[in-house]
Write a protein that holds these residues in place. Sequence first.
Motif, PDB file in Angstrom:
ATOM      1  N   GLN A  90       0.739  -1.355  -0.041  1.00 54.18           N
ATOM      2  CA  GLN A  90      -0.113  -0.084   0.187  1.00 54.18           C
ATOM      3  C   GLN A  90       0.867   1.367  -0.008  1.00 54.18           C
ATOM      4  N   ALA A  91       2.072   1.289   0.820  1.00 50.36           N
ATOM      5  CA  ALA A  91       2.858   2.444   0.792  1.00 50.36           C
ATOM      6  C   ALA A  91       3.584   2.559  -0.513  1.00 50.36           C
ATOM      7  N   LEU A  92       4.044   1.437  -1.015  1.00 50.35           N
ATOM      8  CA  LEU A  92       4.614   1.520  -2.405  1.00 50.35           C
ATOM      9  C   LEU A  92       3.528   2.276  -3.550  1.00 50.35           C
ATOM     10  N   LEU A  93       2.303   1.793  -3.482  1.00 50.55           N
ATOM     11  CA  LEU A  93       1.294   2.388  -4.553  1.00 50.55           C
ATOM     12  C   LEU A  93       1.212   3.800  -4.191  1.00 50.55           C
ATOM     13  N   LEU A  94       1.070   4.293  -2.803  1.00 50.50           N
ATOM     14  CA  LEU A  94       0.994   5.718  -2.558  1.00 50.50           C
ATOM     15  C   LEU A  94       2.316   6.534  -3.172  1.00 50.50           C
ATOM     16  N   ARG A  95       3.270   5.832  -2.796  1.00 49.67           N
ATOM     17  CA  ARG A  95       4.622   6.600  -3.597  1.00 49.67           C
ATOM     18  C   ARG A  95       4.495   6.803  -4.958  1.00 49.67           C
ATOM     19  N   VAL A  96       4.063   5.825  -5.732  1.00 52.14           N
ATOM     20  CA  VAL A  96       4.357   5.746  -7.133  1.00 52.14           C
ATOM     21  C   VAL A  96       3.077   6.595  -7.691  1.00 52.14           C
ATOM     22  N   ARG A  97       1.936   6.626  -7.054  1.00 52.79           N
ATOM     23  CA  ARG A  97       0.432   7.583  -7.251  1.00 52.79           C
ATOM     24  C   ARG A  97       1.215   9.184  -7.125  1.00 52.79           C
ATOM     25  N   VAL A  98       1.787   9.403  -6.128  1.00 60.62           N
ATOM     26  CA  VAL A  98       2.131  10.724  -5.737  1.00 60.62           C
ATOM     27  C   VAL A  98       2.927  11.155  -7.039  1.00 60.62           C
ATOM     28  N   CYS A  99       3.996  10.492  -7.390  1.00 56.22           N
ATOM     29  CA  CYS A  99       4.828  10.823  -8.438  1.00 56.22           C
ATOM     30  C   CYS A  99       4.003  11.103  -9.455  1.00 56.22           C
ATOM     31  N   ALA A 100       3.139  10.017 -10.060  1.00 55.69           N
ATOM     32  CA  ALA A 100       2.599  10.188 -11.318  1.00 55.69           C
ATOM     33  C   ALA A 100       1.741  11.104 -11.120  1.00 55.69           C
ATOM     34  N   ALA A 101       0.819  11.569 -10.149  1.00 57.65           N
ATOM     35  CA  ALA A 101      -0.027  12.642 -10.004  1.00 57.65           C
ATOM     36  C   ALA A 101       0.550  13.988 -10.328  1.00 57.65           C
ATOM     37  N   THR A 102       1.862  14.145  -9.627  1.00 58.85           N
ATOM     38  CA  THR A 102       2.402  15.348  -9.617  1.00 58.85           C
ATOM     39  C   THR A 102       2.930  15.588 -11.091  1.00 58.85           C
ATOM     40  N   LEU A 103       3.426  14.561 -11.637  1.00 59.38           N
ATOM     41  CA  LEU A 103       4.005  14.877 -12.989  1.00 59.38           C
ATOM     42  C   LEU A 103       2.821  15.387 -14.003  1.00 59.38           C
ATOM     43  N   GLY A 104       1.781  14.928 -13.687  1.00 63.47           N
ATOM     44  CA  GLY A 104       0.603  15.265 -14.635  1.00 63.47           C
ATOM     45  C   GLY A 104       0.277  16.934 -14.555  1.00 63.47           C
ATOM     46  N   GLN A 105       0.830  17.557 -13.502  1.00 60.35           N
ATOM     47  CA  GLN A 105       0.444  18.931 -13.306  1.00 60.35           C
ATOM     48  C   GLN A 105       1.818  19.737 -13.260  1.00 60.35           C
ATOM     49  N   VAL A 106       2.725  19.561 -13.437  1.00 64.00           N
ATOM     50  CA  VAL A 106       4.029  20.319 -13.433  1.00 64.00           C
ATOM     51  C   VAL A 106       3.925  21.446 -14.714  1.00 64.00           C
ATOM     52  N   GLN A 107       4.537  22.409 -14.313  1.00 59.22           N
ATOM     53  CA  GLN A 107       4.510  23.774 -15.274  1.00 59.22           C
ATOM     54  C   GLN A 107       5.322  23.311 -16.545  1.00 59.22           C
ATOM     55  N   ASP A 108       4.761  24.340 -17.683  1.00 60.91           N
ATOM     56  CA  ASP A 108       5.271  24.164 -19.000  1.00 60.91           C
ATOM     57  C   ASP A 108       6.792  24.725 -18.737  1.00 60.91           C
ATOM     58  N   LYS A 109       7.592  24.017 -19.329  1.00 55.79           N
ATOM     59  CA  LYS A 109       9.141  24.425 -19.148  1.00 55.79           C
ATOM     60  C   LYS A 109       9.255  25.890 -19.702  1.00 55.79           C
ATOM     61  N   GLY A 110       8.394  26.179 -20.866  1.00 52.01           N
ATOM     62  CA  GLY A 110       8.465  27.456 -21.490  1.00 52.01           C
ATOM     63  C   GLY A 110       7.939  28.608 -20.513  1.00 52.01           C
ATOM     64  N   ALA A 111       7.375  28.423 -19.241  1.00 47.76           N
ATOM     65  CA  ALA A 111       7.160  29.339 -18.221  1.00 47.76           C
ATOM     66  C   ALA A 111       8.274  29.818 -17.642  1.00 47.76           C
ATOM     67  N   GLY A 112       9.767  29.308 -17.713  1.00 44.34           N
ATOM     68  CA  GLY A 112      10.573  29.533 -16.919  1.00 44.34           C
ATOM     69  C   GLY A 112      10.937  28.702 -15.905  1.00 44.34           C
ATOM     70  N   ALA A 125       9.362  29.742 -12.433  1.00 49.40           N
ATOM     71  CA  ALA A 125       7.913  29.848 -12.292  1.00 49.40           C
ATOM     72  C   ALA A 125       7.454  28.944 -11.332  1.00 49.40           C
ATOM     73  N   ALA A 126       6.452  29.557 -10.466  1.00 46.14           N
ATOM     74  CA  ALA A 126       5.733  28.987  -9.377  1.00 46.14           C
ATOM     75  C   ALA A 126       4.656  28.059  -9.847  1.00 46.14           C
ATOM     76  N   THR A 127       4.669  26.790  -9.165  1.00 41.23           N
ATOM     77  CA  THR A 127       3.549  25.910  -9.511  1.00 41.23           C
ATOM     78  C   THR A 127       2.545  25.877  -8.451  1.00 41.23           C
ATOM     79  N   ASP A 128       1.337  25.635  -8.742  1.00 39.13           N
ATOM     80  CA  ASP A 128       0.473  25.262  -7.813  1.00 39.13           C
ATOM     81  C   ASP A 128      -0.241  23.940  -7.923  1.00 39.13           C
ATOM     82  N   TYR A 129       0.302  22.993  -7.193  1.00 42.95           N
ATOM     83  CA  TYR A 129       0.053  21.587  -7.376  1.00 42.95           C
ATOM     84  C   TYR A 129      -1.321  21.098  -6.931  1.00 42.95           C
ATOM     85  N   ALA A 130      -2.103  20.465  -7.610  1.00 44.04           N
ATOM     86  CA  ALA A 130      -3.157  19.877  -7.108  1.00 44.04           C
ATOM     87  C   ALA A 130      -3.036  19.171  -5.913  1.00 44.04           C
TER      88      ALA A 130
END
Length: 265
Positions: free
Chosen positions: A97-119, A122-127
Amino acid sequence: MTITHATIRAAGPADVEHILAEYREAVRNLPPEESANLLWRPYQEFRGAVENGLFFVIENASGDFMAGAGVFDFADPGEKELGMCYVKQAWRGYGLQALLLRVRVCAATLGQVQDKGAGKHAATDYAALITGVKPANAHSAANTSELGFQPLATPSPALFMACAFCRTPPAPDSGRNCCCDFFALADAGRRQVIEKTLQMENWSRTRNGHQLIVALKVRHLLDLDFRTTLQDVVDELRGDELRLEAEPVGGIMEMKSDGEARGRT
Protein backbone atom coordinates in the motif's frame (compact mmCIF):
# COMPACT_ATOMS: atom_id res chain seq x y z
CA MET A 1 14.53 -17.86 2.66
CA THR A 2 12.14 -17.94 -0.28
CA ILE A 3 11.94 -15.05 -2.73
CA THR A 4 9.07 -13.84 -4.91
CA HIS A 5 9.72 -11.44 -7.76
CA ALA A 6 6.97 -9.04 -8.76
CA THR A 7 6.44 -5.94 -10.89
CA ILE A 8 4.55 -2.69 -10.46
CA ARG A 9 3.33 -1.07 -13.67
CA ALA A 10 0.60 1.15 -15.06
CA ALA A 11 -2.46 -0.83 -16.10
CA GLY A 12 -3.68 -0.64 -19.69
CA PRO A 13 -7.14 -0.96 -21.28
CA ALA A 14 -6.60 -4.70 -21.75
CA ASP A 15 -6.31 -5.06 -17.95
CA VAL A 16 -9.65 -3.45 -17.09
CA GLU A 17 -11.87 -6.53 -16.88
CA HIS A 18 -9.22 -8.61 -15.13
CA ILE A 19 -8.73 -5.94 -12.45
CA LEU A 20 -12.47 -5.53 -11.93
CA ALA A 21 -12.81 -9.30 -11.56
CA GLU A 22 -10.22 -9.24 -8.76
CA TYR A 23 -12.10 -6.49 -6.94
CA ARG A 24 -15.46 -8.22 -7.35
CA GLU A 25 -14.00 -11.44 -5.97
CA ALA A 26 -12.65 -9.53 -2.97
CA VAL A 27 -16.05 -8.01 -2.25
CA ARG A 28 -17.67 -11.46 -2.42
CA ASN A 29 -15.12 -13.43 -0.41
CA LEU A 30 -13.48 -11.16 2.15
CA PRO A 31 -15.02 -10.88 5.62
CA PRO A 32 -17.46 -7.94 5.75
CA GLU A 33 -15.20 -5.88 8.01
CA GLU A 34 -12.37 -6.21 5.47
CA SER A 35 -14.35 -5.81 2.26
CA ALA A 36 -15.85 -2.63 3.73
CA ASN A 37 -12.39 -1.05 3.41
CA LEU A 38 -12.38 -1.66 -0.34
CA LEU A 39 -13.75 1.64 -1.59
CA TRP A 40 -15.35 1.20 -5.01
CA ARG A 41 -15.35 3.78 -7.82
CA PRO A 42 -17.82 4.36 -10.66
CA TYR A 43 -16.78 2.39 -13.74
CA GLN A 44 -16.12 5.48 -15.87
CA GLU A 45 -13.82 6.95 -13.23
CA PHE A 46 -11.92 3.69 -12.95
CA ARG A 47 -11.57 3.33 -16.71
CA GLY A 48 -10.54 6.98 -16.98
CA ALA A 49 -7.73 6.41 -14.49
CA VAL A 50 -6.54 3.42 -16.53
CA GLU A 51 -6.66 5.35 -19.81
CA ASN A 52 -4.73 8.22 -18.21
CA GLY A 53 -2.00 5.84 -17.08
CA LEU A 54 -2.90 6.49 -13.45
CA PHE A 55 -4.04 3.07 -12.27
CA PHE A 56 -1.22 0.82 -11.10
CA VAL A 57 -1.06 -2.91 -10.52
CA ILE A 58 1.45 -5.14 -8.80
CA GLU A 59 1.67 -8.66 -10.19
CA ASN A 60 3.95 -11.66 -9.81
CA ALA A 61 6.11 -13.21 -12.53
CA SER A 62 3.12 -15.21 -13.78
CA GLY A 63 1.01 -12.07 -14.17
CA ASP A 64 -1.21 -12.84 -11.17
CA PHE A 65 -2.75 -9.78 -9.53
CA MET A 66 -1.33 -8.91 -6.11
CA ALA A 67 -2.43 -5.30 -5.53
CA GLY A 68 -3.76 -2.23 -7.30
CA ALA A 69 -4.70 1.43 -6.80
CA GLY A 70 -5.43 4.55 -8.84
CA VAL A 71 -5.51 8.33 -9.09
CA PHE A 72 -8.87 9.91 -9.90
CA ASP A 73 -9.45 13.34 -11.41
CA PHE A 74 -12.22 15.75 -10.47
CA ALA A 75 -13.86 18.50 -12.50
CA ASP A 76 -11.76 20.90 -10.41
CA PRO A 77 -8.14 20.38 -11.53
CA GLY A 78 -7.04 21.60 -8.11
CA GLU A 79 -7.80 18.22 -6.52
CA LYS A 80 -6.98 14.58 -7.24
CA GLU A 81 -8.00 11.60 -5.15
CA LEU A 82 -5.82 8.56 -4.49
CA GLY A 83 -8.20 5.66 -4.08
CA MET A 84 -9.38 2.14 -4.83
CA CYS A 85 -6.37 0.56 -3.14
CA TYR A 86 -6.59 -3.20 -2.69
CA VAL A 87 -3.84 -5.58 -1.57
CA LYS A 88 -4.68 -9.27 -1.70
CA GLN A 89 -4.60 -10.95 1.67
CA ALA A 90 -1.58 -13.15 0.91
CA TRP A 91 0.56 -10.07 0.18
CA ARG A 92 -0.31 -7.87 3.12
CA GLY A 93 2.55 -6.94 5.41
CA TYR A 94 5.01 -6.20 2.59
CA GLY A 95 4.30 -2.47 2.41
CA LEU A 96 2.54 -2.63 -0.96
CA GLN A 97 0.00 0.00 0.00
CA ALA A 98 2.85 2.39 0.82
CA LEU A 99 4.55 1.56 -2.48
CA LEU A 100 1.33 2.27 -4.39
CA LEU A 101 0.96 5.57 -2.56
CA ARG A 102 4.52 6.59 -3.47
CA VAL A 103 4.12 5.75 -7.14
CA ARG A 104 0.78 7.55 -7.36
CA VAL A 105 2.14 10.70 -5.73
CA CYS A 106 4.92 10.83 -8.34
CA ALA A 107 2.60 10.10 -11.27
CA ALA A 108 -0.09 12.56 -10.17
CA THR A 109 2.46 15.31 -9.64
CA LEU A 110 3.97 14.78 -13.09
CA GLY A 111 0.54 15.37 -14.58
CA GLN A 112 0.45 18.95 -13.33
CA VAL A 113 3.97 20.36 -13.52
CA GLN A 114 4.41 23.70 -15.23
CA ASP A 115 5.34 24.11 -18.86
CA LYS A 116 9.11 24.44 -19.22
CA GLY A 117 8.48 27.47 -21.40
CA ALA A 118 7.14 29.32 -18.37
CA GLY A 119 10.64 29.59 -16.96
CA LYS A 120 12.59 27.41 -14.60
CA HIS A 121 11.58 29.31 -11.49
CA ALA A 122 7.91 29.90 -12.31
CA ALA A 123 5.76 28.89 -9.36
CA THR A 124 3.55 25.84 -9.65
CA ASP A 125 0.36 25.33 -7.68
CA TYR A 126 0.14 21.58 -7.39
CA ALA A 127 -3.26 19.95 -7.14
CA ALA A 128 -4.11 18.71 -3.67
CA LEU A 129 -3.59 14.96 -3.40
CA ILE A 130 -6.33 13.55 -1.18
CA THR A 131 -7.17 10.10 0.08
CA GLY A 132 -10.08 8.74 2.09
CA VAL A 133 -9.67 6.19 4.89
CA LYS A 134 -12.33 4.51 6.99
CA PRO A 135 -11.79 5.28 10.70
CA ALA A 136 -11.64 1.55 11.52
CA ASN A 137 -8.84 0.97 9.00
CA ALA A 138 -5.98 1.81 11.35
CA HIS A 139 -3.31 0.27 9.09
CA SER A 140 -4.19 2.49 6.13
CA ALA A 141 -4.45 5.54 8.37
CA ALA A 142 -0.95 4.82 9.68
CA ASN A 143 0.44 4.45 6.15
CA THR A 144 -1.02 7.76 4.98
CA SER A 145 0.16 9.58 8.10
CA GLU A 146 3.68 8.17 7.78
CA LEU A 147 3.96 9.54 4.24
CA GLY A 148 2.91 13.04 5.29
CA PHE A 149 -0.86 13.08 4.72
CA GLN A 150 -2.68 15.34 7.16
CA PRO A 151 -6.37 15.48 8.14
CA LEU A 152 -8.45 17.54 5.73
CA ALA A 153 -10.73 19.72 7.82
CA THR A 154 -13.14 20.78 5.06
CA PRO A 155 -13.44 18.22 2.24
CA SER A 156 -14.82 19.63 -1.00
CA PRO A 157 -18.23 18.43 -2.26
CA ALA A 158 -16.54 16.55 -5.12
CA LEU A 159 -15.08 14.07 -2.64
CA PHE A 160 -18.59 12.93 -1.72
CA MET A 161 -19.65 12.14 -5.30
CA ALA A 162 -18.49 8.53 -4.98
CA CYS A 163 -20.64 8.07 -1.86
CA ALA A 164 -23.58 7.19 -4.12
CA PHE A 165 -21.73 3.97 -4.98
CA CYS A 166 -20.66 3.16 -1.40
CA ARG A 167 -21.56 -0.31 -0.14
CA THR A 168 -21.23 0.66 3.53
CA PRO A 169 -22.63 4.19 3.98
CA PRO A 170 -22.68 5.70 7.48
CA ALA A 171 -25.77 5.21 9.61
CA PRO A 172 -28.32 8.03 9.22
CA ASP A 173 -27.91 9.02 12.88
CA SER A 174 -24.09 8.95 12.83
CA GLY A 175 -23.72 12.62 11.96
CA ARG A 176 -21.28 11.73 9.16
CA ASN A 177 -21.62 12.72 5.52
CA CYS A 178 -19.20 9.98 4.48
CA CYS A 179 -17.88 6.77 6.00
CA CYS A 180 -14.31 7.98 5.34
CA ASP A 181 -12.02 10.54 6.91
CA PHE A 182 -10.09 12.54 4.32
CA PHE A 183 -6.39 13.37 4.33
CA ALA A 184 -4.34 15.67 2.08
CA LEU A 185 -0.62 15.47 1.37
CA ALA A 186 1.31 18.48 2.63
CA ASP A 187 3.95 20.01 0.34
CA ALA A 188 6.76 18.82 2.61
CA GLY A 189 5.32 15.32 2.48
CA ARG A 190 5.08 15.45 -1.31
CA ARG A 191 8.70 16.52 -1.57
CA GLN A 192 9.90 13.76 0.75
CA VAL A 193 7.84 11.06 -0.98
CA ILE A 194 9.11 12.02 -4.44
CA GLU A 195 12.70 12.39 -3.29
CA LYS A 196 12.81 8.99 -1.58
CA THR A 197 10.97 7.26 -4.42
CA LEU A 198 13.49 8.56 -6.96
CA GLN A 199 16.22 6.91 -4.89
CA MET A 200 14.60 3.47 -5.01
CA GLU A 201 15.93 0.81 -7.36
CA ASN A 202 13.21 -1.63 -6.36
CA TRP A 203 10.90 -2.35 -3.44
CA SER A 204 11.99 -5.15 -1.13
CA ARG A 205 10.43 -6.35 2.11
CA THR A 206 10.88 -9.55 4.12
CA ARG A 207 8.19 -11.16 6.25
CA ASN A 208 8.23 -14.53 8.02
CA GLY A 209 11.28 -15.73 6.11
CA HIS A 210 9.87 -14.72 2.73
CA GLN A 211 11.28 -11.87 0.66
CA LEU A 212 9.21 -9.95 -1.86
CA ILE A 213 11.11 -7.92 -4.46
CA VAL A 214 9.04 -5.58 -6.64
CA ALA A 215 10.66 -4.22 -9.80
CA LEU A 216 9.60 -0.66 -10.65
CA LYS A 217 8.39 -0.89 -14.25
CA VAL A 218 6.69 2.49 -14.10
CA ARG A 219 7.45 4.97 -16.86
CA HIS A 220 7.06 7.90 -14.48
CA LEU A 221 10.10 6.59 -12.57
CA LEU A 222 12.15 5.18 -15.47
CA ASP A 223 11.96 7.87 -18.16
CA LEU A 224 14.93 10.22 -17.83
CA ASP A 225 12.90 13.33 -18.66
CA PHE A 226 10.25 12.38 -16.10
CA ARG A 227 12.90 11.77 -13.46
CA THR A 228 14.48 15.14 -14.20
CA THR A 229 11.10 16.85 -13.90
CA LEU A 230 10.39 15.12 -10.59
CA GLN A 231 13.79 16.19 -9.29
CA ASP A 232 12.95 19.76 -10.33
CA VAL A 233 9.76 19.47 -8.26
CA VAL A 234 11.79 18.28 -5.27
CA ASP A 235 14.18 21.22 -5.63
CA GLU A 236 11.31 23.70 -5.99
CA LEU A 237 9.46 22.42 -2.93
CA ARG A 238 12.65 22.36 -0.88
CA GLY A 239 13.30 25.95 -1.90
CA ASP A 240 9.79 26.89 -0.80
CA GLU A 241 10.40 25.24 2.58
CA LEU A 242 13.67 27.14 3.06
CA ARG A 243 12.03 30.45 2.16
CA LEU A 244 9.23 29.84 4.64
CA GLU A 245 11.74 28.95 7.35
CA ALA A 246 13.64 32.18 6.65
CA GLU A 247 10.56 34.39 6.98
CA PRO A 248 10.11 35.90 10.45
CA VAL A 249 6.73 35.74 12.12
CA GLY A 250 4.52 38.60 10.97
CA GLY A 251 5.98 39.19 7.54
CA ILE A 252 9.01 39.18 5.27
CA MET A 253 11.89 41.27 6.54
CA GLU A 254 13.30 44.01 4.33
CA MET A 255 16.35 46.19 4.91
CA LYS A 256 15.99 49.97 4.76
CA SER A 257 18.83 51.97 3.26
CA ASP A 258 20.14 52.77 6.74
CA GLY A 259 20.34 49.06 7.58
CA GLU A 260 17.27 49.00 9.84
CA ALA A 261 15.06 45.98 9.37
CA ARG A 262 11.36 46.50 8.73
CA GLY A 263 8.56 44.03 8.22
CA ARG A 264 6.28 43.68 5.19
CA THR A 265 3.01 41.92 5.90
